[in-house]
Design a protein around this motif. Structure first.
Motif, short mmCIF file in Angstrom:
data_model
loop_
_atom_site.label_atom_id
_atom_site.label_comp_id
_atom_site.label_asym_id
_atom_site.label_seq_id
_atom_site.Cartn_x
_atom_site.Cartn_y
_atom_site.Cartn_z
N PRO A 176 52.63 -18.25 -24.55
CA PRO A 176 52.22 -18.88 -23.29
C PRO A 176 51.99 -17.90 -22.14
N PHE A 177 51.81 -16.61 -22.45
CA PHE A 177 51.53 -15.65 -21.38
C PHE A 177 50.05 -15.74 -21.00
N PRO A 178 49.72 -16.01 -19.74
CA PRO A 178 48.31 -16.03 -19.32
C PRO A 178 47.66 -14.68 -19.57
N SER A 179 46.52 -14.69 -20.25
CA SER A 179 45.86 -13.45 -20.64
C SER A 179 44.35 -13.60 -20.56
N ILE A 180 43.67 -12.55 -20.10
CA ILE A 180 42.21 -12.58 -19.96
C ILE A 180 41.64 -11.24 -20.43
N ILE A 181 40.35 -11.25 -20.72
CA ILE A 181 39.60 -10.02 -21.00
C ILE A 181 38.46 -9.96 -20.01
N THR A 182 38.37 -8.86 -19.28
CA THR A 182 37.27 -8.66 -18.33
C THR A 182 36.36 -7.54 -18.83
N GLY A 183 35.07 -7.66 -18.47
CA GLY A 183 34.09 -6.68 -18.89
C GLY A 183 33.80 -5.64 -17.81
N PRO A 184 32.87 -4.75 -18.07
CA PRO A 184 32.57 -3.66 -17.14
C PRO A 184 31.99 -4.14 -15.82
N ARG A 185 31.47 -5.36 -15.79
CA ARG A 185 30.92 -5.92 -14.56
C ARG A 185 31.93 -6.80 -13.82
N TRP A 186 33.20 -6.70 -14.24
CA TRP A 186 34.29 -7.42 -13.59
C TRP A 186 34.19 -8.93 -13.78
N ASP A 187 33.52 -9.35 -14.85
CA ASP A 187 33.47 -10.75 -15.21
C ASP A 187 34.56 -11.05 -16.23
N VAL A 188 35.20 -12.21 -16.11
CA VAL A 188 36.13 -12.66 -17.14
C VAL A 188 35.31 -13.16 -18.32
N LEU B 130 54.95 -18.43 -8.07
CA LEU B 130 55.35 -17.76 -9.30
C LEU B 130 55.13 -16.26 -9.16
N GLU B 131 55.92 -15.49 -9.88
CA GLU B 131 55.78 -14.04 -9.83
C GLU B 131 55.65 -13.50 -11.26
N PHE B 132 54.69 -12.61 -11.44
CA PHE B 132 54.39 -12.07 -12.77
C PHE B 132 54.33 -10.55 -12.74
N ASP B 133 54.75 -9.93 -13.83
CA ASP B 133 54.40 -8.54 -14.09
C ASP B 133 52.99 -8.54 -14.66
N GLN B 134 52.09 -7.79 -14.03
CA GLN B 134 50.70 -7.73 -14.47
C GLN B 134 50.46 -6.43 -15.21
N GLN B 135 50.11 -6.53 -16.48
CA GLN B 135 49.85 -5.35 -17.30
C GLN B 135 48.40 -5.38 -17.76
N SER B 136 47.67 -4.29 -17.50
CA SER B 136 46.26 -4.18 -17.91
C SER B 136 46.09 -2.97 -18.81
N MET B 137 45.23 -3.12 -19.81
CA MET B 137 44.98 -2.03 -20.76
C MET B 137 43.56 -2.13 -21.29
N THR B 138 42.98 -0.99 -21.61
CA THR B 138 41.67 -0.97 -22.26
C THR B 138 41.85 -0.96 -23.77
N LEU B 139 40.81 -1.35 -24.47
CA LEU B 139 40.85 -1.42 -25.93
C LEU B 139 40.18 -0.18 -26.51
N ALA B 140 40.84 0.45 -27.47
CA ALA B 140 40.32 1.69 -28.05
C ALA B 140 38.93 1.48 -28.66
N ASP B 141 38.74 0.36 -29.34
CA ASP B 141 37.45 0.09 -29.99
C ASP B 141 36.41 -0.47 -29.03
N HIS B 142 36.86 -0.91 -27.85
CA HIS B 142 35.95 -1.49 -26.86
C HIS B 142 36.35 -0.96 -25.48
N PRO B 143 36.06 0.29 -25.16
CA PRO B 143 36.55 0.89 -23.91
C PRO B 143 36.01 0.23 -22.65
N ASP B 144 34.96 -0.59 -22.77
CA ASP B 144 34.42 -1.28 -21.60
C ASP B 144 35.17 -2.58 -21.30
N LEU B 145 36.05 -2.99 -22.20
CA LEU B 145 36.77 -4.23 -22.03
C LEU B 145 38.22 -3.95 -21.61
N LYS B 146 38.74 -4.81 -20.72
CA LYS B 146 40.10 -4.65 -20.23
C LYS B 146 40.88 -5.94 -20.49
#
Length: 272
Positions: free
Chosen positions: A120-132, A238-254
């Protein structure tokens, strides 16, 4: 052998390898029994790319010549290079690839499954144009239903500065908005002149006086770790720890994951 010489030699070897793997029949070129070349000849590639045979030969030989972006594009089409091969070609020729070639905006089904497994952790993937580009249900319950948003509304900068209700959902909106803008500025610096980025910036300037004023400050920031406070219409603040990471196979995605700072059972975002 200097670095430039090694790079030119590698470029020539790469072009030759790509040329020799192609079948003349794919291009309607009839092969005689006495044809000695496996694949295409240099003059055939030069003709397909609209180049002189001598110039292309020099390129394969690693001569000190500088192909333009237009030449690289023509060679890519002539040699039928895929995206990764084109990126390699531009790198060897010391050219910045076109933005559409750089940007990785496709989210594979396996990545969507990963987001779903993060519930149930809210999670998203954003692209190089800052779109979800992808999200799980918990993310929709936390910040809004991405399924009902148009492309512009899914853009992080647009939601932050233009969507009227968004600032109310962030108790520390000025701090968060300035941080996001500073991060975006770093991306913008790598894509100056790209029509998409320029159009978005001009549109934001037109729609948001705050964005217009802050944009002139030229603040730059990498992605900072830390907490994010969100005011939810049902669950309250609500308060969350926000962790962001890039993908090794898709460096343009976060990938960004929001982890509750209080016990998960107290949040129960999946039941909202």
């Amino acid at each position: 052998m200097g670095d430039d010489s090694k790079r030119r030699k590698e470029l020539g070897a790469f072009l030759k390898t790509c040329r020799l793997r192609l079948s003349p029949a794919e291009f309607g070129i009839q092969s005689s029994p006495h044809r000695r070349t496996n694949g295409l000849r240099r003059e055939e590639v030069a003709d397909l790319a609209g180049l002189s045979t001598i110039w292309y030969t020099w390129l394969e030989q690693g001569r000190d010549i500088r192909p333009s972006s237009q030449v690289l594009e023509s060679l890519g089409k002539a040699l039928r290079l895929n995206r990764h091969e084109l990126l390699y070609l531009y790198t060897l020729a010391e050219h910045r690839p076109p933005y559409d070639l750089q940007a990785d905006t496709q989210v594979e089904p396996s990545l969507q499954r990963m987001l779903d497994k993060l519930e149930p952790f809210p999670s998203i993937i954003t692209g190089p144009r800052w779109d979800v580009l992808a999200w799980n249900q918990a993310a929709c319950e936390l910040v809004g239903d991405f399924n009902r948003m148009n492309t512009l509304e899914r853009n992080s900068l647009w939601r932050m500065f233009v969507c009227p209700d968004y600032p109310d959902s962030l108790p520390e909106w000025p701090k968060v908005a300035k941080g996001l803008l500073a991060q975006f500025r770093s991306s913008y610096g790598r894509h100056i002149g790209d029509p998409w980025f320029e159009e978005l910036v001009e549109l934001l300037k037109k729609e948001s006086d705050t964005f217009k004023d802050w944009w002139e400050n030229h603040e730059v920031l990498s992605i900072p770790p830390g907490t994010k406070r969100i005011r939810h219409p049902v669950k309250g603040e609500l308060e969350f720890d926000q962790q962001s990471m890039t993908l090794a196979d898709h460096p343009d995605l976060k990938v960004t994951v929001y982890i509750p700072c209080i016990p998960l059972l107290d949040v129960q975002m999946s039941q909202v």
